[in-house]
Design a protein around this motif. Structure first.
Motif, PDB file in Angstrom:
ATOM      1  N   ALA A  38       0.796  -1.214  -0.104  1.00 49.95           N
ATOM      2  CA  ALA A  38       0.087   0.097   0.015  1.00 49.95           C
ATOM      3  C   ALA A  38       1.033   1.113  -0.047  1.00 49.95           C
ATOM      4  O   ALA A  38       1.383   1.713   0.961  1.00 49.95           O
ATOM      5  CB  ALA A  38      -0.908   0.105   1.184  1.00 49.95           C
ATOM      6  N   GLY A  41      -2.233   6.820  -0.937  1.00 47.49           N
ATOM      7  CA  GLY A  41      -2.973   7.294   0.331  1.00 47.49           C
ATOM      8  C   GLY A  41      -3.209   8.844   0.389  1.00 47.49           C
ATOM      9  O   GLY A  41      -3.011   9.511  -0.540  1.00 47.49           O
ATOM     10  N   ASN A  59      -2.414   4.963   4.216  1.00 54.19           N
ATOM     11  CA  ASN A  59      -1.921   4.240   2.949  1.00 54.19           C
ATOM     12  C   ASN A  59      -3.116   3.239   2.256  1.00 54.19           C
ATOM     13  O   ASN A  59      -3.584   2.527   2.990  1.00 54.19           O
ATOM     14  CB  ASN A  59      -0.594   3.448   3.036  1.00 54.19           C
ATOM     15  CG  ASN A  59       0.467   4.624   3.237  1.00 54.19           C
ATOM     16  OD1 ASN A  59       1.125   4.352   4.323  1.00 54.19           O
ATOM     17  ND2 ASN A  59       0.525   5.698   2.605  1.00 54.19           N
ATOM     18  N   CYS A  60      -3.106   3.111   1.013  1.00 62.37           N
ATOM     19  CA  CYS A  60      -3.986   2.166   0.401  1.00 62.37           C
ATOM     20  C   CYS A  60      -3.103   1.906  -1.005  1.00 62.37           C
ATOM     21  O   CYS A  60      -2.049   2.386  -1.090  1.00 62.37           O
ATOM     22  CB  CYS A  60      -5.303   2.837  -0.061  1.00 62.37           C
ATOM     23  SG  CYS A  60      -5.013   4.345  -1.352  1.00 62.37           S
ATOM     24  N   ALA A  66      -7.492   6.145  -2.951  1.00 59.99           N
ATOM     25  CA  ALA A  66      -7.342   7.421  -2.173  1.00 59.99           C
ATOM     26  C   ALA A  66      -8.197   8.602  -2.098  1.00 59.99           C
ATOM     27  O   ALA A  66      -8.435   9.167  -1.224  1.00 59.99           O
ATOM     28  CB  ALA A  66      -5.859   7.733  -2.324  1.00 59.99           C
ATOM     29  N   PHE A  71     -12.791   5.926   2.388  1.00 62.56           N
ATOM     30  CA  PHE A  71     -11.373   6.241   2.568  1.00 62.56           C
ATOM     31  C   PHE A  71     -11.242   7.514   3.210  1.00 62.56           C
ATOM     32  O   PHE A  71     -10.436   7.633   4.317  1.00 62.56           O
ATOM     33  CB  PHE A  71     -10.544   6.061   1.457  1.00 62.56           C
ATOM     34  CG  PHE A  71      -9.110   5.996   1.579  1.00 62.56           C
ATOM     35  CD1 PHE A  71      -8.322   4.717   2.059  1.00 62.56           C
ATOM     36  CD2 PHE A  71      -8.137   7.228   1.422  1.00 62.56           C
ATOM     37  CE1 PHE A  71      -7.060   4.940   2.248  1.00 62.56           C
ATOM     38  CE2 PHE A  71      -6.689   7.252   1.803  1.00 62.56           C
ATOM     39  CZ  PHE A  71      -6.248   6.075   2.292  1.00 62.56           C
ATOM     40  N   VAL A 161     -11.391  -2.086   4.518  1.00 58.44           N
ATOM     41  CA  VAL A 161     -10.681  -2.824   3.577  1.00 58.44           C
ATOM     42  C   VAL A 161     -11.712  -3.815   2.665  1.00 58.44           C
ATOM     43  O   VAL A 161     -11.487  -3.951   1.543  1.00 58.44           O
ATOM     44  CB  VAL A 161      -9.429  -3.769   4.346  1.00 58.44           C
ATOM     45  CG1 VAL A 161      -9.028  -4.821   3.273  1.00 58.44           C
ATOM     46  CG2 VAL A 161      -8.710  -2.803   4.697  1.00 58.44           C
ATOM     47  N   THR A 164     -13.637  -1.443   0.056  1.00 59.07           N
ATOM     48  CA  THR A 164     -12.683  -0.943  -1.041  1.00 59.07           C
ATOM     49  C   THR A 164     -11.807  -1.954  -1.888  1.00 59.07           C
ATOM     50  O   THR A 164     -11.757  -1.781  -2.947  1.00 59.07           O
ATOM     51  CB  THR A 164     -11.382  -0.129  -0.568  1.00 59.07           C
ATOM     52  OG1 THR A 164     -10.499  -0.603   0.198  1.00 59.07           O
ATOM     53  CG2 THR A 164     -12.173   1.241   0.269  1.00 59.07           C
ATOM     54  N   VAL A 168      -5.526  -1.542   3.342  1.00 54.77           N
ATOM     55  CA  VAL A 168      -5.259  -0.010   4.027  1.00 54.77           C
ATOM     56  C   VAL A 168      -4.716  -0.225   5.045  1.00 54.77           C
ATOM     57  O   VAL A 168      -4.828  -1.161   5.829  1.00 54.77           O
ATOM     58  CB  VAL A 168      -6.820   0.393   4.068  1.00 54.77           C
ATOM     59  CG1 VAL A 168      -6.682   1.859   4.635  1.00 54.77           C
ATOM     60  CG2 VAL A 168      -7.548   0.669   2.762  1.00 54.77           C
TER      61      VAL A 168
END
Length: 200
Positions: A38, A41, A59-60, A66, A71, A161, A164, A168
């Motif tokens: 990840a 973000g 973070n992703c 993002a 998020f 998570v 999406t 994350v």
């Protein structure tokens, strides 16, 4: 749609069991995603009046997620949590070994003085360390906006998570409070009044 059909088939058409099945599946898939990198973000900020400020990096995997409203909302909620609860670490993995050992030794001494039998001391210490983690580790803290006081930040993260479909992570945070770490002037009001009255 196909997951819903499969869940209903697996649960013999019982709606409540199918919902539970889907939730468990989402948590399991979230655990699988935890190993993925990840590196995208956002940095979210939160100001509480003019006295407390927080910056948090979440973070992703992609910039698409993002920019996702879920998020973004999660990042803001985490920043607010840090402002309200003042955690020291993101997770228990970040607690330095010497700090953990110091806490354990303090809890062990308290267990010894409690008058409880020696065989139960380790359980008492572990229970108190788990409680301490809920105070100092962000992911273990109960979410301040949960009306029932049961949902922790880790659960919010797992739900995100699952929503999406990406890994994350809460990477880091900084919390600033006006006057934090500075020596404060202590006035003795009684002595001041005596001085003014000529009694001191």
């Amino acid at each position: 749609m196909s997951d819903c059909k499969k869940a209903l088939t697996e649960c013999a058409g019982e709606m409540e069991k199918a919902v539970e099945y889907l939730r468990k599946k989402g948590i399991a898939s979230a655990a699988k995603k935890a190993t993925r990198i990840a590196s995208q973000g956002t940095v979210a900020t939160y100001l509480h009046g003019s006295r407390i400020g927080v910056m948090v990096e979440i973070n992703c995997e992609t910039d698409f997620v993002a920019r996702n409203p879920d998020f973004t909302l999660f990042a803001k909620e985490v920043a607010m949590q840090v402002a309200a609860m003042n955690p020291q670490y993101v997770s228990s993995d970040e607690v330095p070994g010497d700090v953990l050992e110091k806490e354990r030794s303090i809890r062990l001494e308290q267990a010894k003085q409690s008058g409880k039998p020696e065989p139960v001391w380790p359980k008492i210490v572990e229970g108190q360390i788990a409680k301490w983690h809920k105070e100092v580790c962000l992911l273990d803290q109960v979410w301040v906006k949960d009306p029932e006081g049961k949902k922790d930040i880790r659960s919010l993260l797992t739900e995100l998570v699952a929503k999406t479909g990406e890994n994350v992570k809460v990477r880091r945070f900084s919390r600033f409070e006006v006057g934090e770490g500075l020596e404060k002037r202590v006035d003795d009001f009684v002595e001041e009044v005596k001085k003014q009255a000529g009694q001191a």
